[in-house]
Design a protein around this motif. Sequence first.
Motif, mmCIF file in Angstrom:
data_model
loop_
_atom_site.group_PDB
_atom_site.id
_atom_site.type_symbol
_atom_site.label_atom_id
_atom_site.label_comp_id
_atom_site.label_asym_id
_atom_site.label_seq_id
_atom_site.Cartn_x
_atom_site.Cartn_y
_atom_site.Cartn_z
ATOM 1 N N ILE A 98 0.858 -1.178 0.000
ATOM 2 C CA ILE A 98 0.000 0.000 0.000
ATOM 3 C C ILE A 98 0.896 1.231 0.000
ATOM 4 O O ILE A 98 1.375 1.666 1.040
ATOM 5 C CB ILE A 98 -0.937 0.022 1.225
ATOM 6 C CG1 ILE A 98 -1.817 -1.219 1.233
ATOM 7 C CG2 ILE A 98 -1.796 1.263 1.217
ATOM 8 C CD1 ILE A 98 -2.780 -1.282 2.393
ATOM 9 N N GLU A 102 -1.822 4.331 -5.938
ATOM 10 C CA GLU A 102 -2.590 3.087 -5.909
ATOM 11 C C GLU A 102 -2.900 2.687 -4.470
ATOM 12 O O GLU A 102 -4.000 2.228 -4.160
ATOM 13 C CB GLU A 102 -1.816 1.970 -6.611
ATOM 14 C CG GLU A 102 -2.480 0.596 -6.525
ATOM 15 C CD GLU A 102 -3.917 0.567 -7.043
ATOM 16 O OE1 GLU A 102 -4.707 -0.265 -6.544
ATOM 17 O OE2 GLU A 102 -4.262 1.374 -7.928
ATOM 18 N N GLN A 106 -6.557 2.132 -2.681
ATOM 19 C CA GLN A 106 -6.971 0.955 -1.917
ATOM 20 C C GLN A 106 -7.573 1.351 -0.578
ATOM 21 O O GLN A 106 -8.595 0.805 -0.148
ATOM 22 C CB GLN A 106 -5.770 0.036 -1.683
ATOM 23 C CG GLN A 106 -5.255 -0.690 -2.907
ATOM 24 C CD GLN A 106 -4.109 -1.619 -2.546
ATOM 25 O OE1 GLN A 106 -4.200 -2.388 -1.597
ATOM 26 N NE2 GLN A 106 -3.024 -1.533 -3.292
ATOM 27 N N ARG A 109 -11.038 2.919 -1.098
ATOM 28 C CA ARG A 109 -12.053 1.917 -1.440
ATOM 29 C C ARG A 109 -12.541 1.201 -0.187
ATOM 30 O O ARG A 109 -13.743 0.997 -0.001
ATOM 31 C CB ARG A 109 -11.494 0.915 -2.458
ATOM 32 C CG ARG A 109 -11.436 1.460 -3.884
ATOM 33 C CD ARG A 109 -11.157 0.370 -4.896
ATOM 34 N NE ARG A 109 -9.796 -0.122 -4.825
ATOM 35 C CZ ARG A 109 -8.761 0.447 -5.446
ATOM 36 N NH1 ARG A 109 -8.935 1.540 -6.159
ATOM 37 N NH2 ARG A 109 -7.549 -0.079 -5.353
ATOM 38 N N ARG A 110 -11.616 0.827 0.666
ATOM 39 C CA ARG A 110 -12.018 0.101 1.872
ATOM 40 C C ARG A 110 -12.808 0.990 2.826
ATOM 41 O O ARG A 110 -13.739 0.530 3.494
ATOM 42 C CB ARG A 110 -10.783 -0.486 2.562
ATOM 43 C CG ARG A 110 -10.163 -1.605 1.748
ATOM 44 C CD ARG A 110 -8.946 -2.199 2.400
ATOM 45 N NE ARG A 110 -9.260 -2.896 3.640
ATOM 46 C CZ ARG A 110 -8.387 -3.626 4.323
ATOM 47 N NH1 ARG A 110 -7.144 -3.743 3.886
ATOM 48 N NH2 ARG A 110 -8.742 -4.234 5.435
ATOM 49 N N ARG A 166 -16.624 -3.983 -6.900
ATOM 50 C CA ARG A 166 -15.490 -3.630 -6.044
ATOM 51 C C ARG A 166 -15.588 -4.321 -4.684
ATOM 52 O O ARG A 166 -14.581 -4.765 -4.130
ATOM 53 C CB ARG A 166 -15.422 -2.111 -5.876
ATOM 54 C CG ARG A 166 -14.962 -1.379 -7.143
ATOM 55 C CD ARG A 166 -15.274 0.112 -7.046
ATOM 56 N NE ARG A 166 -14.713 0.888 -8.142
ATOM 57 C CZ ARG A 166 -15.236 0.977 -9.360
ATOM 58 N NH1 ARG A 166 -16.351 0.293 -9.653
ATOM 59 N NH2 ARG A 166 -14.673 1.720 -10.291
ATOM 60 N N LEU A 170 -13.090 -7.091 -2.734
ATOM 61 C CA LEU A 170 -12.628 -6.982 -1.350
ATOM 62 C C LEU A 170 -12.979 -8.232 -0.550
ATOM 63 O O LEU A 170 -12.223 -8.636 0.338
ATOM 64 C CB LEU A 170 -13.233 -5.739 -0.695
ATOM 65 C CG LEU A 170 -12.690 -4.396 -1.187
ATOM 66 C CD1 LEU A 170 -13.469 -3.238 -0.574
ATOM 67 C CD2 LEU A 170 -11.203 -4.257 -0.851
ATOM 68 N N LYS A 173 -10.365 -10.768 -1.126
ATOM 69 C CA LYS A 173 -9.069 -10.451 -0.531
ATOM 70 C C LYS A 173 -9.112 -10.365 0.990
ATOM 71 O O LYS A 173 -8.159 -10.761 1.670
ATOM 72 C CB LYS A 173 -8.559 -9.126 -1.106
ATOM 73 C CG LYS A 173 -7.125 -8.810 -0.731
ATOM 74 C CD LYS A 173 -6.604 -7.624 -1.519
ATOM 75 C CE LYS A 173 -5.133 -7.369 -1.210
ATOM 76 N NZ LYS A 173 -4.600 -6.221 -1.987
#
Length: 203
Positions: A98, A102, A106, A109-110, A166, A170, A173
């Motif tokens: 991280i 990018e 991330q 998005r979370r 999206r 997640l 992951k």
Amino acid sequence: MIDGSAKRFGMPMGPLRLLDEVGIDVSTHAGSSLYQALGERLKPAPALVDLGNTGRLGKKGGRGFYLYEESRERQIDDTIYVELPSVPAPDSNRPSSISGEEGQGQILRRLVLAMINEAARTLEEGIVISAAEVDLAMIMGTGFPPFRGGLLRFADTIHPRGIVDRLEMLVEKHGPRFTPAPALTRLASEDLTFYSAFPPSGS
């Protein structure tokens, strides 16, 4: 980087600074209460559990994620990592997954997708009736950036289909806590937006 990403998005402060402001003791208690009431999807992160055991209180105690002097933020307190066994300490010699733009993406998005998912549940359960009510509450209550139009107005710019895609990434992951809410999957399958499916009352 977490707080910086949130502020660049337009939030008045990042989530870690917010934990300090609210009080770490209050935040850990609230997290435990939400977990008991709503189950696994709101299970506190191990780092939050660890944080509750550190004795740090945040701003009111002078130490949290940041150090404070006379209630003013002084600097980030890197020693906190020693007290959080579930969080690896920063290591300049270890490449991070991280980093850069990018990495900021991330993080956002979370943060934001989880909020959108919970907002969909509040609509589904009838806690609020319209998307506009959610957006007003988020802007006035949490400081969500008004220039984004509100949480669900912003979500509609991505479209529920994009949100579901999206979130499913997640889930793969990071596990089932990101599972899309039923209302969100319905909007995606019916090609609806939040504002078309949940218009203001009387419209």
